[in-house]
Write an enzyme that holds these catalytic residues in place. Structure first.
Site, PDB file in Angstrom:
ATOM      1  N   CYS A 189      42.285  19.264  18.621  1.00 23.34           N
ATOM      2  CA  CYS A 189      41.894  19.513  17.260  1.00 23.34           C
ATOM      3  C   CYS A 189      41.139  20.805  17.376  1.00 23.34           C
ATOM      4  CB  CYS A 189      41.213  18.583  16.603  1.00 23.34           C
ATOM      5  SG  CYS A 189      39.528  17.985  17.445  1.00 23.34           S
ATOM      6  N   PHE A 222       0.800  -1.233  -0.162  1.00 17.82           N
ATOM      7  CA  PHE A 222      -0.163  -0.088   0.066  1.00 17.82           C
ATOM      8  C   PHE A 222       0.891   1.171   0.132  1.00 17.82           C
ATOM      9  CE2 PHE A 222      -3.319  -2.639   2.731  1.00 17.82           C
ATOM     10  CZ  PHE A 222      -3.844  -3.029   1.524  1.00 17.82           C
ATOM     11  N   SER A 223       2.163   1.136  -0.563  1.00 16.49           N
ATOM     12  CA  SER A 223       3.069   2.278   0.027  1.00 16.49           C
ATOM     13  C   SER A 223       4.135   2.580  -1.088  1.00 16.49           C
ATOM     14  CB  SER A 223       3.596   1.677   1.328  1.00 16.49           C
ATOM     15  OG  SER A 223       4.038   0.534   1.391  1.00 16.49           O
ATOM     16  N   CYS A 224       4.167   2.021  -2.296  1.00 17.17           N
ATOM     17  CA  CYS A 224       5.338   2.397  -3.020  1.00 17.17           C
ATOM     18  C   CYS A 224       5.077   3.972  -3.647  1.00 17.17           C
ATOM     19  CB  CYS A 224       5.052   1.457  -4.195  1.00 17.17           C
ATOM     20  SG  CYS A 224       6.603   1.904  -5.722  1.00 17.17           S
ATOM     21  N   CYS A 247      27.727  26.637  29.757  1.00 21.44           N
ATOM     22  CA  CYS A 247      27.353  25.323  29.372  1.00 21.44           C
ATOM     23  C   CYS A 247      26.001  24.969  29.758  1.00 21.44           C
ATOM     24  CB  CYS A 247      28.295  24.388  29.888  1.00 21.44           C
ATOM     25  SG  CYS A 247      28.101  22.866  29.327  1.00 21.44           S
TER      26      CYS A 247
END
Length: 504
Positions: A445, A233-235, A476
Site C-alpha cells: 500500500c 475534589f475534581s469535577c 533509518c
C-alpha cells in the site's frame, strides 16, 4: 489474498462494523442457536478466546444455505451486513483455549471485592434501578453519582463526542454536574442497594461547599450503609466556585476537606484527584496526610472541542453557547496512566491504594492500570457507549489472560509494570532496533513509505514493480513510525545493533 494471513486485520475490521444491537436480530434469526452477537462482541472487546470458545466444534454456518443472520443484520440497512459466516469461518481456524481457575477477587482499602471492576461516579450509577441491573450483570461495585446537599440545575444537551475518520467516539465531553436527586433520595438508594446487594461495594461520592457540609455528608452516607467514601475534589465544570477541580488544585483545601470528612466517618476515604494540574502527587499527599486511605484518579480533563464551522459554537450546543467541560474516553487513558505512575512512584504514596479510571473499555485497558499499581478500576464512558454488558468480556478476558500466563489471582499483576518505566535519561541510547518487513504479509500500500518520507527520515523507498518497501540502513533511525502506520501488521521489531555497527 490469503484470508488466513490477514485474518486478524479482517476480523477486527468486520467486528468493528457491527452495530452492537440490543437483542440482536442476527442471533434471534440463527437456526443453530449460535450467540452471534456475543461472539462478535467478544472479539471486538479483546476477548478473542471467549469468541473462539463460543463457536461450536462443528461450525454449523458451513451447512447454512439461507444465511438468515445476514438477512436480519441491521447494518444491511446502511450498506452491507456484517459478514458473519466469513468471520466465523476465520475464527474457527484458531485453537480453543482452556481456562484454569483464577481468582479475580481482591481487597481494596480493606474491603473485599469479588472483582476489581466498578462503575465510576457518573450518570451510569445514579439510581437504584441502574445500579441493581449492573450488580446483577457482574459489576462488583459502584462509585455512586456525586451526592451533595443541593440539586443543580442542568443544561440540555450536555454531552458531545470527538470523532476521527470512521471512528465515532474517540473522546467524550460532558458538562453535567452532580446528582440531580435530592439528598434524601440518594440516601434511600444507598440503603436499598445495600439491603438487596450486601456483598457488593457501595462507594458514596460526596461534594460539600463548606467543612461542615463535608462532615455532614460523610456522616449521613455512613449511616445509610456506604462501604467507602469518595471525596469529589475534581469535577472540572461545577457552576459555583470552590467546588470540584478548584478544590483538587489547592492542597490546603484538600487537607481541610479531607479532615472534615474524617470527622464524620470511620469508613475508608478516597480522594478523587483532578488531572487539571501539573503534579497530582502534591494534593494526593495532602489528602493522605489529612486522613484519606486511598486515591481515585483521574477525573475528566478540562476541554473545548468541536467548534462548528457555521455557528462557531463548540459542543455541546446550548442555545448558541457552551462552556468548558470534562473530557473522557479512550483518548485520555495515556494521561491517566502517567498520573497513576507518578503517584505510585512518589515517596509517601507507593503503598497507597489507588482506584484507577480514565479511558477503560476492555480488560486489556484495566490490565494496564492494574500493572501500574491500581487495585481497583472504575468505568463510565465505555458503559455509556456499549452498556453494562461490557463487564462480561472484562471478566472473561481477564480470566483467560491470567490463566494463560500462569497467574492464580489478579492481585499478582498489581504494580508489575512500574519497574519498567524509568527516567528518560536512563534509557539505552547506544543502539538502534531496525524494523523487520514481512514481504509475504505486505500488501504494497505504501503507507510506510509515505509516513517515513513525510514524517520521518526518508529511509524507505517503494519498489516500482512489487510496491514493497526498501529500507536505506544509513538513514533509518529505528523510530518505528512505519510499523505504527502499517494496516496489516507486516512490520515488526527486528535486529538491534550498536550505533557504531550500523550497516553501510
Amino acid at each position: 489474498m490469503n484470508d488466513l494471513l490477514y485474518k486478524e486485520t479482517s476480523l477486527l475490521e468486520e467486528a468493528s462494523g457491527c452495530l452492537l444491537c440490543n437483542e440482536a436480530p442476527c442471533t434471534k434469526a440463527c437456526p443453530y442457536d449460535l450467540e452471534i452477537d456475543k461472539i462478535i462482541r467478544c472479539f471486538r472487546f479483546d476477548n478473542k478466546a471467549g469468541a473462539i470458545n463460543r463457536l461450536k466444534d462443528s461450525l454449523p454456518c458451513k451447512e447454512c444455505k439461507d444465511t438468515p443472520c445476514l438477512s436480519a443484520c441491521l447494518k444491511g440497512k446502511i450498506n452491507t451486513p456484517v459478514p458473519i459466516p466469513d468471520m466465523f469461518a476465520k475464527l474457527s481456524t484458531y485453537e480453543k483455549e482452556g481456562c484454569l481457575e483464577v481468582k479475580l477477587s481482591i481487597d481494596f482499602c480493606g474491603i473485599p471485592c469479588e472483582n476489581p471492576f466498578f462503575l465510576s461516579s457518573s450518570v451510569v450509577g445514579s439510581n437504584y434501578e441502574m445500579v441493581a441491573k449492573a450488580f446483577d450483570m457482574g459489576w462488583a461495585g459502584v462509585a455512586f453519582k456525586t451526592i451533595g446537599t443541593f440539586v443543580p440545575e442542568e443544561v440540555s444537551p450536555r454531552f458531545d463526542a470527538l470523532k476521527k475518520e470512521a471512528l465515532p467516539f474517540v473522546g467524550f465531553k460532558n458538562i453535567e454536574q452532580i446528582s440531580d436527586h435530592t439528598l434524601e433520595e440518594n440516601l434511600s438508594f444507598i440503603r436499598d442497594l445495600k439491603r438487596d446487594y450486601p456483598t457488593k461495594v457501595f462507594v458514596a461520592s460526596i461534594m460539600g461547599q463548606t467543612e461542615e457540609e463535608w462532615t455532614y455528608l460523610a456522616k449521613v452516607v455512613t449511616e445509610a450503609g456506604a462501604d467507602i467514601i469518595e471525596c469529589n475534589f475534581s469535577c472540572p465544570h461545577m457552576a459555583a466556585n470552590g467546588l470540584g477541580s478548584d478544590v483538587g488544585q489547592n492542597p490546603e483545601l484538600v487537607t481541610a476537606f479531607t479532615k472534615a470528612v474524617r470527622k464524620g466517618t470511620h469508613l475508608p476515604i478516597l480522594a478523587k484527584m483532578t488531572p487539571n494540574i501539573g503534579n497530582m502527587e502534591v494534593p494526593a499527599l495532602a489528602a493522605i496526610q489529612a486522613g484519606a486511605d486511598g486515591i481515585a484518579a483521574i477525573n475528566t480533563i478540562k476541554s473545548i472541542m468541536n467548534v462548528d464551522t457555521d455557528t462557531f459554537v463548540s459542543g455541546p450546543f446550548v442555545k448558541g453557547k457552551t462552556s468548558v467541560g470534562g473530557y473522557s474516553g479512550k483518548a485520555v487513558k495515556p494521561i491517566a496512566l502517567r498520573f497513576i505512575h507518578a503517584m505510585k512512584t512518589q515517596e509517601g504514596l507507593t503503598q497507597v491504594p489507588i482506584s484507577g479510571m480514565g479511558g477503560i473499555e476492555t480488560w486489556r485497558d484495566a490490565f494496564e492500570f492494574m500493572a501500574l499499581g491500581c487495585e481497583n478500576i472504575q468505568v463510565t464512558t465505555s458503559v455509556m457507549q456499549y452498556g453494562y454488558r461490557i463487564i462480561d468480556d472484562m471478566i472473561e478476558g481477564m480470566k483467560y489472560y491470567l490463566s494463560s500466563h500462569g497467574y492464580k489471582g489478579i492481585n499478582e499483576i498489581v504494580g508489575k509494570a512500574l519497574a519498567h518505566t524509568i527516567p528518560a535519561d536512563e534509557l539505552e541510547r547506544d543502539s538502534i532496533c531496525y524494523p523487520k518487513f514481512d514481504r509475504n504479509q505486505c500488501v504494497g500500500c505504501g503507507r510506510c513509505y509515505v509516513s517515513c518520507y513525510d514524517g520521518g527520515h526518508q529511509a524507505l523507498k517503494q519498489d516500482d514493480i512489487t510496491r514493497k518497501p526498501i529500507m536505506d540502513g544509513k538513514k533509518c533511525v529505528g523510530c518505528h513510525l512505519c510499523a505504527l502506520v502499517c494496516p496489516v501488521g507486516a512490520i515488526t521489531q527486528g535486529t538491534r545493533v550498536k550505533k557504531a555497527s550500523r550497516p553501510s
